[in-house]
Design an enzyme around this catalytic site. Sequence first.
Site, PDB file in Angstrom:
ATOM      1  N   THR A  78     -10.233  53.558 -21.119  1.00 32.61           N
ATOM      2  CA  THR A  78      -8.919  53.250 -20.549  1.00 32.61           C
ATOM      3  C   THR A  78      -8.538  54.262 -19.493  1.00 32.61           C
ATOM      4  O   THR A  78      -8.025  53.900 -18.422  1.00 32.61           O
ATOM      5  CB  THR A  78      -7.847  53.212 -21.651  1.00 32.61           C
ATOM      6  OG1 THR A  78      -8.229  52.284 -22.674  1.00 32.61           O
ATOM      7  CG2 THR A  78      -6.489  52.798 -21.076  1.00 32.61           C
ATOM      8  N   LEU A 140      -5.784  59.889 -24.864  1.00 32.15           N
ATOM      9  CA  LEU A 140      -6.675  60.775 -25.606  1.00 32.15           C
ATOM     10  C   LEU A 140      -6.993  60.190 -26.976  1.00 32.15           C
ATOM     11  O   LEU A 140      -6.129  59.623 -27.637  1.00 32.15           O
ATOM     12  CB  LEU A 140      -5.985  62.128 -25.771  1.00 32.15           C
ATOM     13  CG  LEU A 140      -6.817  63.345 -26.153  1.00 32.15           C
ATOM     14  CD1 LEU A 140      -7.840  63.647 -25.066  1.00 32.15           C
ATOM     15  CD2 LEU A 140      -5.902  64.545 -26.371  1.00 32.15           C
ATOM     16  N   TYR A 191      -6.519  55.422 -39.591  1.00 28.23           N
ATOM     17  CA  TYR A 191      -6.380  55.215 -38.146  1.00 28.23           C
ATOM     18  C   TYR A 191      -4.955  54.806 -37.786  1.00 28.23           C
ATOM     19  O   TYR A 191      -4.324  55.409 -36.917  1.00 28.23           O
ATOM     20  CB  TYR A 191      -7.377  54.150 -37.681  1.00 28.23           C
ATOM     21  CG  TYR A 191      -7.324  53.866 -36.203  1.00 28.23           C
ATOM     22  CD1 TYR A 191      -8.004  54.672 -35.299  1.00 28.23           C
ATOM     23  CD2 TYR A 191      -6.595  52.792 -35.707  1.00 28.23           C
ATOM     24  CE1 TYR A 191      -7.960  54.416 -33.934  1.00 28.23           C
ATOM     25  CE2 TYR A 191      -6.548  52.529 -34.345  1.00 28.23           C
ATOM     26  CZ  TYR A 191      -7.226  53.340 -33.470  1.00 28.23           C
ATOM     27  OH  TYR A 191      -7.174  53.087 -32.122  1.00 28.23           O
ATOM     28  N   LYS A 195      -1.887  57.042 -35.899  1.00 26.91           N
ATOM     29  CA  LYS A 195      -1.268  56.513 -34.683  1.00 26.91           C
ATOM     30  C   LYS A 195       0.243  56.402 -34.850  1.00 26.91           C
ATOM     31  O   LYS A 195       1.021  56.747 -33.952  1.00 26.91           O
ATOM     32  CB  LYS A 195      -1.864  55.141 -34.335  1.00 26.91           C
ATOM     33  CG  LYS A 195      -3.326  55.178 -33.918  1.00 26.91           C
ATOM     34  CD  LYS A 195      -3.524  55.961 -32.633  1.00 26.91           C
ATOM     35  CE  LYS A 195      -4.954  55.913 -32.165  1.00 26.91           C
ATOM     36  NZ  LYS A 195      -5.185  56.715 -30.942  1.00 26.91           N
TER      37      LYS A 195
END
Length: 290
Positions: A78, A140, A191, A195
């Site tokens: 990205t 990142l 995960y 986030k």
Amino acid sequence: MGRGDADPRGRGDSLISGPAALSAAAAALLAALLLLWLEDAGPGAGSSMAETEALPKLREDFRMQNKSVFILGASGETGKVLLKEILEQNLFSKVSLIGRRKLTFDEEAYKNVNQEVVDFEKLDDYASAFQGHDVGFCCLGTTRKKAGAEGFVRVDRDYVLKSAELAKAGGCKHFNLLSSKGADKSSNFLYLQVKGEVEARVEELQFERYSVFRPGVLLCDRQESRPGEWLVRRFFGSLPESWASGYSVPVATVVRAMLNNAVNPSGKKKELLDNNAIHDLGKADDSLKP
């Protein structure tokens, strides 16, 4: 489905060994993602026709402000597309990359890109790299398989949060965070939990404008081999576009959504763009073409 460029010196994930175990793990991951994302299929912000038609004027007004931008994670899939699009649109007077190593570019368009090489384990020593930027994009990230569970948390939470703190202290007004569909700090999945946690903690820093992007599966031709992601992408690639678009999105669409959002002034301190909103905003340019 990591987004990023930082790879700590962590141990590898030894839980997956052999094609059978890999396929089973990928299938389990796919099932979990579908269940979570079905629950998270709320309405997105989208883009109105008036906003779409105004994009050329918005970009021109934005260029006139001579703003500076930094990108974290510019070596990731990205981040690479984001940098290319920023340069092609010529939106910023100064473009800086902040990463653990210097990137090599052959194209002339990249000659004025500033690069700040930092040690993410000692970011306080590199506070100057984060000073003087109006806008920041954070792409990142790493994966548990690549960095181990502890390494993943260190990159996707600790590095991101510390970078955001230094950016805020350095004068950054608009911070853009690439997160994930289903992000939830209360999730049982590491995960999605990480986030969600980093989203909330960056919000506490009180940027003047904070934009969070929650894409589904990122569709791209990744250079490094990640078999689990390849299987998921193959699955979505075989589905009708109208269905797959609810759970996946091309990287290029995410990038265009990020930039179309950035040039559009907003009175909101926080913006949360889900996968549907990313599709709408990222495809806004298509309706301008004859």
